[in-house]
Design an enzyme around this catalytic site. Structure first.
Site, PDB file in Angstrom:
ATOM      1  N   GLU A 121      -4.913  -4.435   0.521  1.00 24.59           N
ATOM      2  CA  GLU A 121      -5.899  -3.489   1.148  1.00 24.59           C
ATOM      3  C   GLU A 121      -7.225  -3.663   0.773  1.00 24.59           C
ATOM      4  OE1 GLU A 121      -4.404   0.190   1.280  1.00 24.59           O
ATOM      5  OE2 GLU A 121      -2.297  -0.492   1.505  1.00 24.59           O
ATOM      6  N   CYS A 134     -14.413  -1.548  -1.503  1.00 22.99           N
ATOM      7  CA  CYS A 134     -13.336  -1.456  -2.449  1.00 22.99           C
ATOM      8  C   CYS A 134     -12.349  -2.514  -2.252  1.00 22.99           C
ATOM      9  CB  CYS A 134     -12.703   0.012  -2.282  1.00 22.99           C
ATOM     10  SG  CYS A 134     -11.290   0.451  -3.433  1.00 22.99           S
ATOM     11  N   CYS A 141       0.597  -3.594  -8.428  1.00 20.57           N
ATOM     12  CA  CYS A 141      -0.015  -3.170  -9.755  1.00 20.57           C
ATOM     13  C   CYS A 141       1.275  -3.239 -10.758  1.00 20.57           C
ATOM     14  CB  CYS A 141      -0.815  -2.249  -9.768  1.00 20.57           C
ATOM     15  SG  CYS A 141      -1.744  -1.652 -11.456  1.00 20.57           S
ATOM     16  N   CYS A 145       1.212   3.632 -13.083  1.00 23.55           N
ATOM     17  CA  CYS A 145       0.752   5.107 -12.962  1.00 23.55           C
ATOM     18  C   CYS A 145       1.369   5.823 -12.159  1.00 23.55           C
ATOM     19  CB  CYS A 145      -0.774   4.839 -12.883  1.00 23.55           C
ATOM     20  SG  CYS A 145      -1.842   3.933 -14.181  1.00 23.55           S
ATOM     21  N   CYS A 148      -0.174   6.965  -8.570  1.00 24.68           N
ATOM     22  CA  CYS A 148      -0.965   6.139  -8.014  1.00 24.68           C
ATOM     23  C   CYS A 148       0.219   5.278  -6.939  1.00 24.68           C
ATOM     24  CB  CYS A 148      -1.544   4.821  -8.725  1.00 24.68           C
ATOM     25  SG  CYS A 148      -2.387   3.442  -7.985  1.00 24.68           S
ATOM     26  N   CYS A 375      -5.436   3.356  -1.946  1.00 24.15           N
ATOM     27  CA  CYS A 375      -4.853   2.016  -1.741  1.00 24.15           C
ATOM     28  C   CYS A 375      -3.469   1.903  -2.209  1.00 24.15           C
ATOM     29  CB  CYS A 375      -5.697   1.200  -2.900  1.00 24.15           C
ATOM     30  SG  CYS A 375      -7.169   0.502  -2.094  1.00 24.15           S
TER      31      CYS A 375
END
Length: 392
Positions: A121, A134, A141, A145, A148, A375
């Site tokens: 994205e 962005c 990822c 976290c 997120c 995101c």
């Protein structure tokens, strides 16, 4: 913790993302692209293909100055060579899956599909004095976290330099074309705050920084002052970035000033503690002259206490004055999240505590909350819709 959502692809509902620095092997390498190479490399690639090397300069100007990869637009090239030149060094790398508009047309969020079906994205945002993209540097990822949306997915793979740069080219073209409300604009800022931890994809991200800042025909010629690289705190790579000679802004996703809480919120804090991270951030400021942004997602009843704001101010001031700028961010709840909206007076007290301690503080203008602005949310939503259709 702020989320109950299992990571994307999990085999059980109680699965949780795990911190991982390992990058999965990609399912096939992305096609070689002009943006992967410096100008000398582009000339060499054309010469190796039996095409005139000097055409690399013309192709580069079309790509970086006119934001096009379409042979029909390249009227200064021989008609008989246009298709071959573009095919050799300007393959299509990303295709639009969905585009959503928000904020009265001032925000456009894109979901892109890459050559291997992986999706990422980007978000293009128009403000009064700037237009900002962005950008994503990874698909998913590995930093895990828990608050997120991308961290809940796990890491699929790194993006190539050109896959990052193609997001920028599309945004520059959309801005120039007037796709955002308010008419034509110039893309001025790029922030690595989309999907992924940029420092894990260090080599390709640094190459992308050069493509963004190098003047045409090498790159887009953007100001390094308008580019921000965000990290959860990979200390050795922060120090390495300081010596790259590209003085972009460093943004540290801190979210807690004390190790006890940050260990829970940011798993990488188990490796590099708050003090080590802030030391590296301060040294980055000393090396580059660029004030560091401290990103702080405000999570209700977890890290929004006034005493934590005071602790943060004390930690920053202990290393000097004026080197850091704090951005409190009202957290965008993610699907499956227990997070609820924070009371304004709690946010105001947190901000006032920082300012009274002499810390420059600006509450982040959140965008796209009506289109799953965080995101990873759009990718998860579209994937869920597609799975539902296949099961019908």
């Amino acid at each position: 913790m702020p989320t109950d959502q299992a990571p994307e692809g999990a085999t059980s509902p109680d699965a949780r993302p795990r911190l991982s620095f390992a990058v999965p092997v990609a399912r096939g390498k992305a096609p070689r692209h002009l943006a992967d190479l410096d100008l000398a490399g582009r000339k060499s690639a054309l010469a190796d293909a039996g095409l005139p090397a000097f055409r690399a300069d013309q192709l580069s100007r079309h790509y970086f100055s006119h934001f096009t990869r379409e042979p029909a637009d390249m009227t200064d090239l021989p008609a008989a060579q246009r298709e071959d030149l573009a095919a050799e060094i300007l393959p299509e790398l990303i295709t639009e899956v969905r585009a959503l508009r928000a904020d009265g047309g001032r925000t456009i969020k894109h979901l892109w599909e890459l050559h291997d079906g992986v999706r990422v994205e980007s978000v293009l945002m128009r403000y009064r004095e700037r237009t900002t993209l962005c950008v994503s540097s990874q698909a998913g990822c590995g930093m895990a976290c828990p608050f997120c949306a991308t961290g809940q997915m796990g890491l699929t793979r790194n993006l190539s330099t050109a896959e990052i740069i193609e997001q920028v080219r599309h945004a520059a073209l959309a801005s120039q074309r007037g796709d955002l409300a308010g008419g034509p604009a110039r893309l001025s800022n790029v922030v690595f705050m989309g999907m992924g931890e940029p420092m894990v994809n260090y080599k390709n991200v640094v190459a992308a920084l050069h493509r963004m800042t190098d003047p045409a025909p090498e790159g887009f010629g953007l100001s390094a002052r308008g580019i921000t690289v965000s990290t959860v705190g990979l200390v050795p790579l922060i120090r390495r970035l300081a010596g790259e000679g590209v003085p972009v802004t460093l943004a540290v996703s801190l979210h807690a000033p004390d190790d006890a809480l940050r260990d829970e919120l940011i798993p990488v804090n188990s490796k590099w503690k708050v003090g080590e991270l802030l030391d590296a951030a301060h040294d980055y400021f000393e090396a580059t002259g660029r004030r560091v942004s401290i990103e702080y997602a405000l999570i209700k009843d977890m890290n929004d206490h006034a005493w934590r704001a005071q602790l943060l101010a004390d930690e920053l001031n202990r290393r000097g004055r004026g080197w850091a700028h704090v951005n409190p961010i009202p957290l965008n709840p993610t699907p499956g999240s227990e997070q609820v909206q924070m009371e304004p007076d709690v946010q105001d007290r947190f901000v006032d505590t920082l300012r009274q301690a002499g810390i420059t503080t600006t509450v982040r203008d959140t965008r796209g909350s009506d289109i799953d602005g965080a995101c990873g949310q759009l990718a998860a939503e579209v994937l869920g819709q597609e799975r539902s259709r296949t099961q019908e």
